[in-house]
Motif scaffolding. Structure first.
Motif, PDB file in Angstrom:
ATOM      1  N   ILE A  71       0.888  -1.169   0.000  1.00 25.00           N
ATOM      2  CA  ILE A  71       0.000   0.000   0.000  1.00 25.00           C
ATOM      3  C   ILE A  71       0.919   1.211   0.000  1.00 25.00           C
ATOM      4  CG2 ILE A  71      -1.759   1.308   1.249  1.00 25.00           C
ATOM      5  CD1 ILE A  71      -2.873  -1.256   0.176  1.00 25.00           C
ATOM      6  N   MET A  77      -9.908   9.013  -2.935  1.00 23.06           N
ATOM      7  CA  MET A  77     -10.854   7.897  -2.925  1.00 23.06           C
ATOM      8  C   MET A  77     -12.101   8.279  -2.144  1.00 23.06           C
ATOM      9  SD  MET A  77     -10.967   4.516  -3.818  1.00 23.06           S
ATOM     10  CE  MET A  77      -9.311   3.845  -3.698  1.00 23.06           C
ATOM     11  N   HIS A  94      -5.854   2.680   5.069  1.00 25.36           N
ATOM     12  CA  HIS A  94      -4.671   3.466   4.690  1.00 25.36           C
ATOM     13  C   HIS A  94      -3.348   2.711   4.723  1.00 25.36           C
ATOM     14  CE1 HIS A  94      -7.422   6.880   4.993  1.00 25.36           C
ATOM     15  NE2 HIS A  94      -7.784   6.397   6.172  1.00 25.36           N
ATOM     16  N   ILE A 128     -12.827   2.504   3.371  1.00 30.42           N
ATOM     17  CA  ILE A 128     -11.488   2.977   2.981  1.00 30.42           C
ATOM     18  C   ILE A 128     -10.516   2.773   4.144  1.00 30.42           C
ATOM     19  CG2 ILE A 128     -10.161   5.026   2.308  1.00 30.42           C
ATOM     20  CD1 ILE A 128     -12.818   6.072   1.027  1.00 30.42           C
ATOM     21  N   ALA A 131     -14.902   4.437  -5.823  1.00 32.20           N
ATOM     22  CA  ALA A 131     -14.510   3.022  -5.683  1.00 32.20           C
ATOM     23  C   ALA A 131     -15.557   2.113  -6.310  1.00 32.20           C
ATOM     24  CB  ALA A 131     -14.332   2.680  -4.207  1.00 32.20           C
ATOM     25  N   ILE A 165      -5.884  -4.352   5.548  1.00 33.14           N
ATOM     26  CA  ILE A 165      -6.427  -5.291   4.564  1.00 33.14           C
ATOM     27  C   ILE A 165      -7.307  -6.363   5.214  1.00 33.14           C
ATOM     28  CG2 ILE A 165      -5.843  -7.094   2.876  1.00 33.14           C
ATOM     29  CD1 ILE A 165      -3.394  -5.449   2.111  1.00 33.14           C
ATOM     30  N   ILE A 224      -7.331  -5.358  -4.524  1.00 35.58           N
ATOM     31  CA  ILE A 224      -6.886  -4.247  -3.681  1.00 35.58           C
ATOM     32  C   ILE A 224      -6.662  -3.050  -4.588  1.00 35.58           C
ATOM     33  CG2 ILE A 224      -5.124  -3.412  -2.087  1.00 35.58           C
ATOM     34  CD1 ILE A 224      -4.625  -6.354  -1.330  1.00 35.58           C
ATOM     35  N   PHE A 225      -7.446  -2.004  -4.357  1.00 34.79           N
ATOM     36  CA  PHE A 225      -7.440  -0.815  -5.212  1.00 34.79           C
ATOM     37  C   PHE A 225      -7.021   0.370  -4.358  1.00 34.79           C
ATOM     38  CE2 PHE A 225     -10.439   2.513  -7.214  1.00 34.79           C
ATOM     39  CZ  PHE A 225      -9.398   3.047  -7.964  1.00 34.79           C
ATOM     40  N   GLN A 226      -5.930   1.019  -4.736  1.00 35.72           N
ATOM     41  CA  GLN A 226      -5.443   2.182  -3.988  1.00 35.72           C
ATOM     42  C   GLN A 226      -5.302   3.374  -4.919  1.00 35.72           C
ATOM     43  OE1 GLN A 226      -1.364   1.743  -2.618  1.00 35.72           O
ATOM     44  NE2 GLN A 226      -1.079  -0.061  -3.914  1.00 35.72           N
ATOM     45  N   ASN A 227      -5.438   4.561  -4.333  1.00 35.26           N
ATOM     46  CA  ASN A 227      -5.380   5.779  -5.148  1.00 35.26           C
ATOM     47  C   ASN A 227      -5.041   6.974  -4.262  1.00 35.26           C
ATOM     48  OD1 ASN A 227      -5.607   6.957  -7.721  1.00 35.26           O
ATOM     49  ND2 ASN A 227      -7.696   7.653  -7.326  1.00 35.26           N
ATOM     50  N   LYS A 248      -0.107   4.273  -1.517  1.00 34.33           N
ATOM     51  CA  LYS A 248      -0.893   5.487  -1.772  1.00 34.33           C
ATOM     52  C   LYS A 248      -1.783   5.745  -0.559  1.00 34.33           C
ATOM     53  CE  LYS A 248      -0.642   5.051  -6.769  1.00 34.33           C
ATOM     54  NZ  LYS A 248      -1.362   4.781  -8.023  1.00 34.33           N
ATOM     55  N   ALA A 300      -7.084   3.253   0.205  1.00 34.07           N
ATOM     56  CA  ALA A 300      -7.249   1.937  -0.430  1.00 34.07           C
ATOM     57  C   ALA A 300      -8.568   1.302   0.002  1.00 34.07           C
ATOM     58  CB  ALA A 300      -6.084   1.018  -0.055  1.00 34.07           C
TER      59      ALA A 300
END
Length: 508
Positions: A163, A220, A253, A251, A225, A258, A214-217, A165, A168
Protein backbone atom coordinates in the motif's frame (compact mmCIF):
# COMPACT_ATOMS: atom_id res chain seq x y z
CA UNK A 1 10.25 -42.19 -7.78
CA UNK A 2 7.56 -41.31 -10.29
CA UNK A 3 5.43 -44.26 -11.45
CA UNK A 4 4.76 -45.22 -15.09
CA UNK A 5 2.07 -47.17 -16.96
CA UNK A 6 2.69 -48.40 -20.54
CA UNK A 7 -0.30 -49.38 -22.73
CA UNK A 8 0.40 -51.11 -26.08
CA UNK A 9 -1.50 -53.98 -27.72
CA UNK A 10 1.57 -55.52 -29.44
CA UNK A 11 3.58 -57.61 -26.96
CA UNK A 12 6.91 -57.11 -28.75
CA UNK A 13 6.62 -53.30 -28.67
CA UNK A 14 5.33 -53.36 -25.07
CA UNK A 15 8.30 -55.44 -23.91
CA UNK A 16 10.69 -53.35 -25.99
CA UNK A 17 9.62 -50.03 -24.43
CA UNK A 18 9.96 -51.59 -20.99
CA UNK A 19 13.54 -52.76 -21.70
CA UNK A 20 15.18 -50.01 -23.78
CA UNK A 21 14.98 -47.34 -21.04
CA UNK A 22 17.02 -47.22 -17.83
CA UNK A 23 14.04 -46.26 -15.69
CA UNK A 24 16.01 -46.05 -12.42
CA UNK A 25 18.40 -43.51 -13.89
CA UNK A 26 15.44 -41.24 -14.76
CA UNK A 27 13.90 -41.66 -11.32
CA UNK A 28 11.03 -43.70 -12.77
CA UNK A 29 9.43 -47.07 -12.05
CA UNK A 30 7.21 -49.02 -14.48
CA UNK A 31 4.39 -50.45 -12.34
CA UNK A 32 1.85 -51.43 -15.03
CA UNK A 33 1.95 -52.98 -18.53
CA UNK A 34 -1.46 -53.00 -20.27
CA UNK A 35 -2.70 -54.24 -23.67
CA UNK A 36 -5.68 -51.84 -24.04
CA UNK A 37 -7.32 -48.84 -22.45
CA UNK A 38 -9.88 -50.83 -20.48
CA UNK A 39 -7.19 -53.00 -18.89
CA UNK A 40 -5.16 -49.89 -18.10
CA UNK A 41 -8.11 -48.22 -16.34
CA UNK A 42 -8.58 -51.30 -14.16
CA UNK A 43 -4.92 -51.16 -13.19
CA UNK A 44 -5.12 -47.46 -12.30
CA UNK A 45 -7.99 -48.17 -9.93
CA UNK A 46 -5.54 -50.32 -7.94
CA UNK A 47 -2.56 -47.94 -8.09
CA UNK A 48 -2.30 -44.52 -9.72
CA UNK A 49 0.68 -43.43 -11.82
CA UNK A 50 2.40 -40.18 -12.71
CA UNK A 51 3.20 -40.85 -16.38
CA UNK A 52 1.21 -42.79 -19.00
CA UNK A 53 2.80 -43.96 -22.27
CA UNK A 54 0.12 -45.26 -24.63
CA UNK A 55 -0.50 -46.33 -28.19
CA UNK A 56 -3.44 -44.75 -30.05
CA UNK A 57 -4.96 -47.75 -31.84
CA UNK A 58 -5.76 -50.54 -29.37
CA UNK A 59 -8.63 -53.04 -29.15
CA UNK A 60 -11.49 -52.81 -26.60
CA UNK A 61 -10.69 -49.17 -25.72
CA UNK A 62 -8.51 -46.83 -27.79
CA UNK A 63 -5.69 -44.75 -26.37
CA UNK A 64 -7.60 -41.49 -26.83
CA UNK A 65 -10.69 -42.76 -25.04
CA UNK A 66 -8.48 -44.08 -22.24
CA UNK A 67 -6.66 -40.76 -21.84
CA UNK A 68 -9.94 -38.81 -21.94
CA UNK A 69 -11.29 -40.81 -19.01
CA UNK A 70 -8.07 -40.38 -17.02
CA UNK A 71 -7.91 -36.63 -17.72
CA UNK A 72 -11.52 -36.17 -16.57
CA UNK A 73 -10.44 -37.31 -13.10
CA UNK A 74 -6.81 -36.20 -12.97
CA UNK A 75 -5.16 -33.01 -14.26
CA UNK A 76 -1.67 -33.86 -12.95
CA UNK A 77 -0.81 -37.15 -14.72
CA UNK A 78 1.34 -36.58 -17.83
CA UNK A 79 0.64 -38.36 -21.15
CA UNK A 80 3.03 -39.51 -23.89
CA UNK A 81 1.54 -40.94 -27.10
CA UNK A 82 3.25 -43.45 -29.40
CA UNK A 83 1.80 -43.49 -32.89
CA UNK A 84 2.23 -45.01 -36.35
CA UNK A 85 2.48 -42.75 -39.42
CA UNK A 86 -1.01 -43.76 -40.55
CA UNK A 87 -2.76 -42.48 -37.45
CA UNK A 88 -0.68 -39.39 -36.67
CA UNK A 89 -3.54 -37.09 -37.73
CA UNK A 90 -5.77 -39.02 -35.34
CA UNK A 91 -3.22 -38.45 -32.58
CA UNK A 92 -3.56 -34.69 -33.04
CA UNK A 93 -7.04 -34.97 -31.56
CA UNK A 94 -5.32 -35.51 -28.21
CA UNK A 95 -4.20 -31.87 -28.02
CA UNK A 96 -7.01 -30.86 -25.58
CA UNK A 97 -5.80 -33.63 -23.23
CA UNK A 98 -2.49 -31.82 -22.60
CA UNK A 99 -0.31 -34.57 -24.09
CA UNK A 100 3.42 -34.00 -23.48
CA UNK A 101 4.65 -35.36 -26.82
CA UNK A 102 4.02 -37.73 -29.74
CA UNK A 103 6.60 -40.36 -30.62
CA UNK A 104 6.34 -42.07 -33.99
CA UNK A 105 6.94 -45.78 -34.50
CA UNK A 106 9.47 -47.31 -34.78
CA UNK A 107 10.41 -45.85 -31.42
CA UNK A 108 13.73 -44.01 -31.18
CA UNK A 109 15.34 -44.75 -27.80
CA UNK A 110 17.03 -41.34 -27.48
CA UNK A 111 13.84 -39.50 -28.44
CA UNK A 112 11.81 -41.41 -25.83
CA UNK A 113 14.47 -40.79 -23.17
CA UNK A 114 14.54 -37.04 -23.91
CA UNK A 115 10.73 -36.83 -23.72
CA UNK A 116 10.71 -38.75 -20.42
CA UNK A 117 13.39 -36.42 -19.03
CA UNK A 118 11.30 -33.37 -19.98
CA UNK A 119 8.19 -34.96 -18.50
CA UNK A 120 9.93 -35.68 -15.18
CA UNK A 121 11.09 -32.06 -14.98
CA UNK A 122 7.55 -30.86 -15.67
CA UNK A 123 6.19 -33.08 -12.87
CA UNK A 124 8.80 -31.69 -10.47
CA UNK A 125 7.76 -28.13 -11.43
CA UNK A 126 4.04 -28.93 -11.01
CA UNK A 127 4.62 -30.50 -7.60
CA UNK A 128 6.80 -27.61 -6.40
CA UNK A 129 4.23 -25.05 -7.57
CA UNK A 130 1.49 -27.01 -5.82
CA UNK A 131 3.43 -27.05 -2.55
CA UNK A 132 4.13 -23.33 -2.88
CA UNK A 133 0.49 -22.55 -3.68
CA UNK A 134 -0.83 -24.53 -0.69
CA UNK A 135 1.70 -22.93 1.69
CA UNK A 136 1.05 -19.43 0.35
CA UNK A 137 -2.75 -19.93 0.44
CA UNK A 138 -2.52 -21.05 4.07
CA UNK A 139 -0.54 -17.92 4.97
CA UNK A 140 -2.95 -15.72 3.03
CA UNK A 141 -6.02 -17.07 4.84
CA UNK A 142 -4.21 -16.70 8.16
CA UNK A 143 -3.41 -13.07 7.32
CA UNK A 144 -6.92 -12.25 6.07
CA UNK A 145 -8.54 -13.74 9.17
CA UNK A 146 -6.35 -11.52 11.37
CA UNK A 147 -4.49 -14.46 12.94
CA UNK A 148 -1.03 -13.63 11.58
CA UNK A 149 0.82 -11.95 14.44
CA UNK A 150 4.41 -12.46 13.26
CA UNK A 151 6.36 -12.60 9.99
CA UNK A 152 4.00 -10.16 8.27
CA UNK A 153 6.87 -8.40 6.50
CA UNK A 154 8.10 -11.71 5.06
CA UNK A 155 4.55 -12.51 3.91
CA UNK A 156 4.20 -9.11 2.24
CA UNK A 157 7.48 -9.68 0.36
CA UNK A 158 6.42 -13.18 -0.75
CA UNK A 159 3.07 -11.99 -2.11
CA UNK A 160 4.20 -8.56 -3.31
CA UNK A 161 1.44 -6.86 -1.31
CA UNK A 162 1.92 -3.14 -0.88
CA UNK A 163 0.00 0.00 0.00
CA UNK A 164 1.96 3.01 -1.24
CA UNK A 165 -0.89 5.49 -1.77
CA UNK A 166 -2.97 7.32 0.85
CA UNK A 167 -6.29 5.55 0.31
CA UNK A 168 -7.25 1.94 -0.43
CA UNK A 169 -10.25 -0.39 -0.52
CA UNK A 170 -10.70 -4.15 -0.81
CA UNK A 171 -13.28 -5.53 -3.24
CA UNK A 172 -14.34 -9.15 -2.79
CA UNK A 173 -15.35 -10.62 -6.16
CA UNK A 174 -17.60 -13.69 -5.92
CA UNK A 175 -18.14 -15.51 -9.22
CA UNK A 176 -21.40 -17.35 -9.82
CA UNK A 177 -20.54 -20.99 -9.01
CA UNK A 178 -19.78 -23.44 -11.78
CA UNK A 179 -17.12 -26.05 -12.52
CA UNK A 180 -13.83 -24.16 -12.89
CA UNK A 181 -10.21 -24.75 -11.99
CA UNK A 182 -7.69 -22.38 -10.47
CA UNK A 183 -6.02 -21.75 -13.84
CA UNK A 184 -9.26 -20.17 -15.09
CA UNK A 185 -9.43 -17.96 -12.02
CA UNK A 186 -5.81 -16.93 -12.50
CA UNK A 187 -6.66 -16.04 -16.11
CA UNK A 188 -9.52 -13.79 -14.96
CA UNK A 189 -7.32 -11.95 -12.46
CA UNK A 190 -4.57 -11.46 -15.07
CA UNK A 191 -7.17 -10.10 -17.49
CA UNK A 192 -8.36 -7.58 -14.87
CA UNK A 193 -4.84 -6.36 -14.09
CA UNK A 194 -4.08 -5.90 -17.81
CA UNK A 195 -7.44 -4.30 -18.61
CA UNK A 196 -7.15 -1.78 -15.78
CA UNK A 197 -3.38 -1.35 -15.83
CA UNK A 198 -3.72 2.36 -15.10
CA UNK A 199 -5.40 1.55 -11.75
CA UNK A 200 -2.47 -0.62 -10.56
CA UNK A 201 -4.84 -3.27 -9.14
CA UNK A 202 -3.53 -6.11 -6.97
CA UNK A 203 -5.42 -9.43 -6.88
CA UNK A 204 -5.43 -12.29 -4.37
CA UNK A 205 -7.14 -15.63 -5.05
CA UNK A 206 -8.28 -17.24 -1.79
CA UNK A 207 -11.08 -19.60 -2.86
CA UNK A 208 -12.19 -21.48 -5.99
CA UNK A 209 -14.92 -18.93 -6.82
CA UNK A 210 -13.64 -15.83 -5.04
CA UNK A 211 -10.75 -13.39 -5.18
CA UNK A 212 -9.86 -9.99 -3.78
CA UNK A 213 -8.98 -6.78 -5.58
CA UNK A 214 -6.89 -4.25 -3.68
CA UNK A 215 -7.44 -0.82 -5.21
CA UNK A 216 -5.44 2.18 -3.99
CA UNK A 217 -5.38 5.78 -5.15
CA UNK A 218 -4.28 9.26 -4.12
CA UNK A 219 -7.96 10.19 -3.79
CA UNK A 220 -10.85 7.90 -2.93
CA UNK A 221 -14.50 7.98 -1.93
CA UNK A 222 -17.25 5.35 -1.97
CA UNK A 223 -18.80 6.48 -5.23
CA UNK A 224 -15.46 6.46 -7.07
CA UNK A 225 -14.51 3.02 -5.68
CA UNK A 226 -17.87 1.54 -6.57
CA UNK A 227 -17.84 3.01 -10.08
CA UNK A 228 -14.45 1.49 -10.85
CA UNK A 229 -15.44 -1.92 -9.42
CA UNK A 230 -18.63 -1.87 -11.50
CA UNK A 231 -16.42 -1.37 -14.56
CA UNK A 232 -14.41 -4.46 -13.52
CA UNK A 233 -17.67 -6.36 -13.07
CA UNK A 234 -18.91 -5.36 -16.52
CA UNK A 235 -15.71 -6.49 -18.27
CA UNK A 236 -15.68 -9.87 -16.49
CA UNK A 237 -19.26 -10.52 -17.57
CA UNK A 238 -18.70 -9.26 -21.13
CA UNK A 239 -15.45 -11.16 -21.74
CA UNK A 240 -16.00 -14.38 -19.76
CA UNK A 241 -19.84 -14.48 -19.63
CA UNK A 242 -19.63 -14.92 -15.84
CA UNK A 243 -21.85 -12.95 -13.47
CA UNK A 244 -20.33 -11.71 -10.22
CA UNK A 245 -21.32 -10.21 -6.88
CA UNK A 246 -18.85 -7.63 -5.54
CA UNK A 247 -18.71 -6.36 -1.96
CA UNK A 248 -16.61 -3.26 -1.30
CA UNK A 249 -14.90 -2.40 1.99
CA UNK A 250 -14.54 0.87 3.82
CA UNK A 251 -11.49 2.98 2.98
CA UNK A 252 -8.24 2.15 4.83
CA UNK A 253 -4.67 3.47 4.69
CA UNK A 254 -2.05 0.75 5.27
CA UNK A 255 -1.30 -2.96 4.87
CA UNK A 256 -2.64 -3.78 8.33
CA UNK A 257 -6.05 -2.53 7.19
CA UNK A 258 -6.43 -5.29 4.56
CA UNK A 259 -7.59 -8.06 6.94
CA UNK A 260 -10.27 -5.87 8.55
CA UNK A 261 -11.44 -4.74 5.10
CA UNK A 262 -11.62 -8.35 3.92
CA UNK A 263 -13.74 -9.37 6.91
CA UNK A 264 -16.08 -6.45 6.24
CA UNK A 265 -16.60 -7.61 2.63
CA UNK A 266 -17.36 -11.16 3.83
CA UNK A 267 -20.08 -9.88 6.17
CA UNK A 268 -21.62 -7.91 3.31
CA UNK A 269 -21.91 -11.13 1.25
CA UNK A 270 -25.00 -12.21 3.19
CA UNK A 271 -26.85 -9.54 1.19
CA UNK A 272 -26.29 -11.52 -2.02
CA UNK A 273 -29.69 -13.10 -1.40
CA UNK A 274 -31.34 -9.66 -1.74
CA UNK A 275 -29.08 -7.82 -4.19
CA UNK A 276 -28.33 -10.83 -6.43
CA UNK A 277 -25.49 -11.54 -8.85
CA UNK A 278 -24.63 -8.78 -11.28
CA UNK A 279 -24.51 -6.13 -8.52
CA UNK A 280 -21.91 -4.51 -6.30
CA UNK A 281 -22.56 -3.13 -2.81
CA UNK A 282 -20.79 -1.39 0.06
CA UNK A 283 -21.86 -0.69 3.64
CA UNK A 284 -24.31 2.00 2.48
CA UNK A 285 -26.50 -0.78 1.01
CA UNK A 286 -27.14 -2.08 4.54
CA UNK A 287 -27.68 1.30 6.14
CA UNK A 288 -31.20 1.87 7.47
CA UNK A 289 -32.38 -1.70 6.92
CA UNK A 290 -34.85 -3.09 9.45
CA UNK A 291 -34.88 -6.47 11.12
CA UNK A 292 -38.69 -6.38 10.87
CA UNK A 293 -40.41 -9.74 11.13
CA UNK A 294 -42.51 -10.17 7.98
CA UNK A 295 -45.86 -11.69 8.85
CA UNK A 296 -47.01 -14.79 7.01
CA UNK A 297 -50.75 -15.14 6.30
CA UNK A 298 -51.03 -18.90 6.74
CA UNK A 299 -54.84 -18.89 6.53
CA UNK A 300 -54.64 -17.19 3.10
CA UNK A 301 -52.02 -19.70 1.94
CA UNK A 302 -54.31 -22.56 3.02
CA UNK A 303 -57.27 -20.97 1.28
CA UNK A 304 -55.43 -20.42 -2.01
CA UNK A 305 -53.98 -23.96 -2.02
CA UNK A 306 -57.32 -25.53 -1.16
CA UNK A 307 -58.99 -23.50 -3.92
CA UNK A 308 -56.17 -24.57 -6.27
CA UNK A 309 -55.77 -20.89 -7.10
CA UNK A 310 -52.40 -20.97 -8.82
CA UNK A 311 -52.58 -17.36 -9.98
CA UNK A 312 -53.52 -16.14 -6.51
CA UNK A 313 -50.75 -18.04 -4.72
CA UNK A 314 -48.19 -16.87 -7.31
CA UNK A 315 -49.17 -13.24 -6.71
CA UNK A 316 -49.00 -13.70 -2.93
CA UNK A 317 -45.52 -15.28 -3.04
CA UNK A 318 -44.31 -12.62 -5.48
CA UNK A 319 -45.56 -9.89 -3.18
CA UNK A 320 -43.96 -11.60 -0.19
CA UNK A 321 -40.50 -12.04 -1.70
CA UNK A 322 -40.21 -9.12 -4.06
CA UNK A 323 -42.45 -6.14 -3.46
CA UNK A 324 -42.72 -6.53 0.32
CA UNK A 325 -38.99 -6.97 0.94
CA UNK A 326 -37.99 -4.14 -1.40
CA UNK A 327 -40.49 -1.73 0.15
CA UNK A 328 -39.62 -2.57 3.75
CA UNK A 329 -35.81 -2.58 3.18
CA UNK A 330 -35.35 -5.43 5.61
CA UNK A 331 -32.11 -7.15 6.62
CA UNK A 332 -30.88 -10.43 5.16
CA UNK A 333 -31.52 -12.12 8.53
CA UNK A 334 -35.19 -11.16 8.29
CA UNK A 335 -35.33 -12.71 4.80
CA UNK A 336 -33.86 -16.00 6.06
CA UNK A 337 -36.35 -15.97 8.95
CA UNK A 338 -39.21 -15.58 6.47
CA UNK A 339 -37.84 -18.41 4.31
CA UNK A 340 -37.80 -20.80 7.29
CA UNK A 341 -41.32 -19.81 8.34
CA UNK A 342 -42.74 -20.41 4.87
CA UNK A 343 -40.94 -23.75 4.52
CA UNK A 344 -42.39 -24.91 7.85
CA UNK A 345 -45.85 -23.66 6.86
CA UNK A 346 -45.83 -25.73 3.65
CA UNK A 347 -44.74 -28.81 5.58
CA UNK A 348 -47.74 -28.23 7.85
CA UNK A 349 -50.02 -28.18 4.79
CA UNK A 350 -48.51 -31.47 3.58
CA UNK A 351 -49.16 -33.09 6.97
CA UNK A 352 -52.71 -31.74 7.31
CA UNK A 353 -53.70 -32.98 3.84
CA UNK A 354 -51.92 -36.29 4.55
CA UNK A 355 -49.95 -35.99 1.31
CA UNK A 356 -47.22 -38.51 0.56
CA UNK A 357 -43.54 -37.64 0.12
CA UNK A 358 -43.41 -40.50 -2.39
CA UNK A 359 -44.72 -38.06 -4.99
CA UNK A 360 -42.74 -35.03 -6.16
CA UNK A 361 -43.28 -33.27 -2.81
CA UNK A 362 -40.01 -32.72 -0.91
CA UNK A 363 -39.51 -33.12 2.82
CA UNK A 364 -38.26 -30.23 4.96
CA UNK A 365 -34.58 -31.19 4.72
CA UNK A 366 -34.73 -31.38 0.91
CA UNK A 367 -36.51 -28.03 0.65
CA UNK A 368 -34.04 -26.30 2.98
CA UNK A 369 -31.06 -27.73 1.06
CA UNK A 370 -32.44 -26.21 -2.16
CA UNK A 371 -33.15 -22.90 -0.46
CA UNK A 372 -29.66 -22.57 0.98
CA UNK A 373 -28.20 -23.19 -2.50
CA UNK A 374 -30.35 -20.42 -3.97
CA UNK A 375 -28.55 -17.34 -5.24
CA UNK A 376 -31.18 -14.68 -4.75
CA UNK A 377 -34.85 -13.90 -4.08
CA UNK A 378 -35.89 -14.94 -7.57
CA UNK A 379 -34.47 -18.43 -7.01
CA UNK A 380 -36.11 -18.69 -3.58
CA UNK A 381 -39.47 -17.63 -4.98
CA UNK A 382 -39.20 -20.23 -7.76
CA UNK A 383 -38.36 -23.02 -5.29
CA UNK A 384 -41.42 -22.22 -3.18
CA UNK A 385 -43.75 -21.86 -6.17
CA UNK A 386 -42.66 -25.20 -7.62
CA UNK A 387 -43.22 -26.88 -4.25
CA UNK A 388 -46.66 -25.27 -3.87
CA UNK A 389 -47.71 -26.35 -7.37
CA UNK A 390 -46.66 -29.92 -6.54
CA UNK A 391 -48.82 -29.78 -3.41
CA UNK A 392 -51.78 -28.51 -5.44
CA UNK A 393 -51.25 -31.27 -8.02
CA UNK A 394 -51.21 -33.93 -5.29
CA UNK A 395 -54.38 -32.52 -3.76
CA UNK A 396 -55.99 -32.79 -7.21
CA UNK A 397 -54.96 -36.41 -7.50
CA UNK A 398 -56.31 -37.24 -4.08
CA UNK A 399 -59.70 -35.63 -4.70
CA UNK A 400 -62.23 -38.36 -5.55
CA UNK A 401 -65.31 -36.11 -5.56
CA UNK A 402 -65.60 -36.10 -9.36
CA UNK A 403 -68.52 -37.09 -11.51
CA UNK A 404 -67.76 -39.95 -13.96
CA UNK A 405 -67.44 -37.64 -16.97
CA UNK A 406 -64.93 -35.32 -15.25
CA UNK A 407 -62.98 -38.31 -13.92
CA UNK A 408 -62.83 -39.69 -17.48
CA UNK A 409 -61.67 -36.35 -18.89
CA UNK A 410 -58.88 -36.16 -16.30
CA UNK A 411 -57.85 -39.70 -17.19
CA UNK A 412 -57.89 -38.91 -20.93
CA UNK A 413 -55.79 -35.79 -20.45
CA UNK A 414 -53.06 -37.88 -18.86
CA UNK A 415 -52.64 -39.57 -22.25
CA UNK A 416 -53.45 -36.81 -24.75
CA UNK A 417 -52.47 -33.56 -23.03
CA UNK A 418 -49.94 -32.74 -25.77
CA UNK A 419 -52.54 -32.93 -28.55
CA UNK A 420 -54.61 -30.01 -29.84
CA UNK A 421 -57.51 -30.63 -27.48
CA UNK A 422 -60.18 -28.26 -26.17
CA UNK A 423 -63.49 -28.30 -24.33
CA UNK A 424 -65.54 -28.22 -27.55
CA UNK A 425 -63.88 -31.44 -28.81
CA UNK A 426 -64.52 -33.15 -25.46
CA UNK A 427 -68.14 -31.97 -25.36
CA UNK A 428 -68.74 -33.56 -28.78
CA UNK A 429 -67.03 -36.76 -27.63
CA UNK A 430 -69.30 -37.07 -24.58
CA UNK A 431 -72.41 -35.67 -26.34
CA UNK A 432 -72.71 -32.72 -23.96
CA UNK A 433 -73.22 -28.99 -24.25
CA UNK A 434 -69.82 -27.26 -24.30
CA UNK A 435 -70.83 -24.51 -21.87
CA UNK A 436 -72.42 -26.95 -19.44
CA UNK A 437 -69.37 -29.26 -19.50
CA UNK A 438 -67.12 -26.27 -18.81
CA UNK A 439 -69.24 -25.27 -15.80
CA UNK A 440 -69.13 -28.81 -14.37
CA UNK A 441 -65.37 -29.09 -14.88
CA UNK A 442 -64.60 -25.74 -13.22
CA UNK A 443 -66.91 -26.44 -10.29
CA UNK A 444 -65.38 -29.86 -9.54
CA UNK A 445 -61.72 -29.24 -10.42
CA UNK A 446 -61.55 -25.67 -9.19
CA UNK A 447 -60.31 -24.04 -12.40
CA UNK A 448 -61.27 -23.68 -16.08
CA UNK A 449 -60.43 -26.58 -18.40
CA UNK A 450 -57.91 -24.49 -20.36
CA UNK A 451 -56.05 -23.58 -17.17
CA UNK A 452 -55.96 -27.20 -16.03
CA UNK A 453 -54.54 -28.31 -19.39
CA UNK A 454 -51.92 -25.54 -19.33
CA UNK A 455 -50.89 -26.50 -15.79
CA UNK A 456 -50.55 -30.14 -16.82
CA UNK A 457 -48.33 -29.23 -19.79
CA UNK A 458 -46.22 -26.97 -17.58
CA UNK A 459 -45.86 -29.70 -14.96
CA UNK A 460 -44.68 -32.19 -17.59
CA UNK A 461 -42.29 -29.57 -18.97
CA UNK A 462 -40.91 -28.87 -15.48
CA UNK A 463 -40.12 -32.57 -14.99
CA UNK A 464 -38.32 -32.71 -18.35
CA UNK A 465 -36.32 -29.56 -17.55
CA UNK A 466 -35.19 -30.92 -14.20
CA UNK A 467 -34.65 -34.55 -15.16
CA UNK A 468 -33.39 -34.53 -18.78
CA UNK A 469 -30.91 -32.65 -20.96
CA UNK A 470 -33.45 -31.96 -23.72
CA UNK A 471 -33.28 -28.48 -25.22
CA UNK A 472 -35.97 -26.06 -24.06
CA UNK A 473 -37.37 -25.76 -27.61
CA UNK A 474 -37.68 -29.56 -27.84
CA UNK A 475 -39.39 -29.72 -24.44
CA UNK A 476 -41.96 -27.14 -25.56
CA UNK A 477 -42.86 -29.29 -28.57
CA UNK A 478 -42.79 -32.47 -26.50
CA UNK A 479 -45.52 -31.20 -24.14
CA UNK A 480 -47.68 -29.70 -26.88
CA UNK A 481 -46.56 -26.09 -27.28
CA UNK A 482 -45.93 -25.40 -30.99
CA UNK A 483 -44.88 -21.81 -30.20
CA UNK A 484 -41.84 -21.58 -27.90
CA UNK A 485 -42.38 -17.93 -26.90
CA UNK A 486 -45.95 -18.78 -25.83
CA UNK A 487 -44.55 -21.69 -23.79
CA UNK A 488 -42.12 -19.32 -22.03
CA UNK A 489 -44.95 -16.94 -21.10
CA UNK A 490 -47.26 -19.67 -19.79
CA UNK A 491 -44.47 -21.45 -17.88
CA UNK A 492 -43.39 -18.24 -16.16
CA UNK A 493 -47.00 -17.42 -15.24
CA UNK A 494 -47.26 -20.83 -13.59
CA UNK A 495 -43.93 -21.12 -11.78
CA UNK A 496 -42.69 -17.55 -11.52
CA UNK A 497 -39.48 -18.32 -13.40
CA UNK A 498 -38.50 -19.02 -17.00
CA UNK A 499 -37.68 -22.55 -18.22
CA UNK A 500 -34.04 -21.52 -18.78
CA UNK A 501 -33.75 -20.07 -15.26
CA UNK A 502 -35.21 -23.24 -13.76
CA UNK A 503 -32.64 -25.38 -15.57
CA UNK A 504 -29.85 -23.10 -14.35
CA UNK A 505 -31.21 -23.36 -10.82
CA UNK A 506 -31.11 -27.17 -11.12
CA UNK A 507 -27.38 -27.09 -11.95
CA UNK A 508 -26.41 -25.67 -8.59
Amino acid sequence: MYKVLIAEDEDIILAGINKIIDWDELGLEVVWLAHNGQEALSMLEKEAVDIIITDINMPVMSGLEFLSQVRAENRRTRFIIISGYDDFTYAQKAIPLSVENYILKPINEEKLQDVLNQTVQKLITIDNESKYTIATRHKLLKFLSGQMKEDKDTFFKETGLRIDKPFAIVANVKLKPRDRNEKELEGITRFIRRKFIELDLQTLIYDKDEFLIIFQNSQMDYNYARTRMEEVQYHIEAFYEITTFITISSIFHDLDGISGAFQETKKLQKYLIIAGYGNSIDKRYCSGRKSTDISLDESLIDKLILAKDRTGISKYIDDLFRNHIEKEKITSDAVYHLVIKLALSLQRVVREFKLSYDNNIKNLVEVMEELFRADDLSDIKSIFLIEIMEIIDCINVGDSQYTPVVRQILSDLGECYKEDINLKVLAQKYCMNTSYLGQIFQKEVGMPFSQYLTNMKNSKAKDLILNTNLKINDIAKEVGYPDVSYFYRKFKQCYGTSPASLRELKQY
